[in-house]
Design an enzyme around this catalytic site. Structure first.
Site, PDB file in Angstrom:
ATOM      1  CB  SER A 194      -0.877  -0.009   1.253  1.00 60.84           C
ATOM      2  OG  SER A 194      -1.417   1.266   1.473  1.00 60.84           O
ATOM      3  CD  GLU A 225      -2.264   5.146   4.739  1.00 57.11           C
ATOM      4  OE1 GLU A 225      -1.880   5.154   5.913  1.00 57.11           O
ATOM      5  OE2 GLU A 225      -2.717   6.149   4.168  1.00 57.11           O
ATOM      6  CE1 TYR A 277      -4.054  -2.021   5.441  1.00 54.34           C
ATOM      7  CE2 TYR A 277      -3.105   0.114   4.879  1.00 54.34           C
ATOM      8  CZ  TYR A 277      -3.654  -1.091   4.488  1.00 54.34           C
ATOM      9  OH  TYR A 277      -3.801  -1.371   3.153  1.00 54.34           O
TER      10      TYR A 277
END
Ligand code: NAP
Ligand code: G4F
Length: 349
Positions: free
Chosen positions: A139, A141, A162
């Site tokens: 990701s 992220e 996460y």
């Protein structure tokens, strides 16, 4: 000739459903891993599903199995049963805000779950001599606070449990690739959305609210940070990139993005603008949605994927917003009609 077999972990999610469609259209036999739940969780797959009594086990089609990334022995059995040529690990507790409340659980599924799968693939390959190519869903992220634009060369700076778990999964994948000669591709995908996006992610929350406001089912939309910038693409385009990574000559890491970022506020302007409304008349601030640490700007540089995989996004930001709003206008109309006929809720696909 027997069809290629793909195993999708996370097939009930947004990406899993688009990927299943994509692979079925190319003649694959698609095996999906679903979690046992007390109510049906296959709404995004219902249009693809056939009763297993009607399936030829040697032909293309969709076959579902129970499994979970927290259950390593079940994953091993699945590999031995399915004997997949390709494995797509899309399974995750994928909500960033929720990961702050359920940090250990998120790590167990996202980081440890990937490790369990890699161990199973390692043993499967060693025991059978067959290679199963693995796609790992990384990701953007993982870049977190690193300055934009972010590419494969950008150092990770994760800002949530996460994201930290995704970084661990990424490095497990690299380590198993280098240690055991596994074919593992890490996709580093920037945000991708669709009418099938989960309803608590900001884009879908907005498009859903537009539909419901137009049909008089809702009058306020509570959000938090409107200045966050994301590089939003269409999920249908992004699953093709996953597939291309596994067909590439060499296992590698690829950023997948459109290259242009927009703020949550810009998404709101376009979404409400599509129905001739001003978002400022409906949006209110709710601090409950704030994250303890925010990611301000994600904007990807996907030139490596363009050069090596020939992948480029097809759907623009404006087209994506329009697609989501139009779909949720239809959904809200059905919701209204059900309500008027005495039903409480509508099935969301
Ligand atoms: P999603 O809609 O939240 O789907 C997640 C899938 O993972 C669902 O099928 C879910 O099953 C399954 N899952 C959850 N916990 C599991 C477990 N313990 N074992 C096995 N499966 C489990 O996510 P998505 O948007 O399709 O994203 C797919 C993957 O890409 C995820 O790994 C996500 O973190 C990653 N990703 C997404 C984006 C994006 O913008 N969409 C960007 C970068 C990376 P249930 O249906 O039973 O909950
Ligand atoms: O839609 P979001 O929750 O997506 P986020 O955090 O970017 O994560 C998504 O994309 C990642 C890829 O970069 C995936 F890995 C991850 O699995 C997931 O699919 O939030 C986007 C932005 C954030 O800055 C958030 O603070 O929108 C802001 N926001 C403002 N109000 C909100 C809200 N987000 C949510 N979910 N809900 C709000 O009310």
């Amino acid at each position: 000739m027997a069809p290629s077999r793909a195993l999708i972990i996370g097939i009930t999610g947004q990406d899993g459903s688009y990927l299943a469609e994509f692979l079925l259209a190319r003649g694959y036999q698609v095996h999906g891993v679903i979690r046992r739940a007390s109510s049906f969780n296959t709404a995004r797959l219902d249009h693809l599903y056939r009763d297993h009594h009607d399936l030829d086990p040697t032909a293309p089609g969709l076959i579902l199995h129970h499994g979970d990334l927290t259950d390593g022995s079940g994953l091993r059995r699945l590999l031995n049963t399915v004997k997949p040529h390709e494995i797509y690990n899309l399974g995750a507790q994928s909500h960033v805000r929720v990961s702050f409340d359920q940090a250990e659980y998120t790590a167990d599924v996202v980081a440890q779950g990937t490790l369990r799968l890699l161990e199973a693939v390692r043993d499967y390959q060693q025991a059978t001599g067959d290679q199963a190519r693995l796609y790992q869903a990384g990701s953007s992220e993982m870049f977190g606070a690193a300055p934009a634009p972010q590419s494969e060369a950008t150092a990770f700076y994760p800002r949530s449990p996460y994201a930290v778990a995704k970084v661990a999964a990424h490095w497990y994948a690299v380590n198993y690739r280098e240690s055991y000669d596994l074919f593992v591709a890490n996709g580093i995908l920037f945000n991708h959305e669709s009418p099938r996006r989960g309803e608590t992610f900001v884009t879908r929350k907005i498009s859903r609210a537009v539909g419901r406001i137009v049909h008089g089912l809702q009058d306020k939309l509570y959000l938090c940070n409107l200045e966050a910038v994301r590089d939003w693409g269409f999920a249908g385009d992004y699953v093709e990139a996953m597939w291309r990574m596994l067909r590439h000559g060499r296992a590698d890491d690829f950023v997948i993005a459109t290259g242009s970022g927009h703020s949550v506020r810009q998404f709101l302007e376009l979404a409400f603008g599509r129905v001739g409304r001003d978002y400022r008349d409906f949006v209110a601030f709710d601090p409950r949605f704030l994250r303890p640490a925010e990611v301000n700007r994600l904007e990807g540089d996907a030139r490596r994927a363009a050069d090596a995989l020939g992948w480029r996004p097809k759907v623009s930001f404006a087209e994506l917003v329009a697609m989501m709003v139009d779909s949720d206008l239809d959904l809200a109309a059905r919701e209204l009609s059900l309500r008027d006929n005495g039903h409480a809720a509508v099935h969301v696909g």
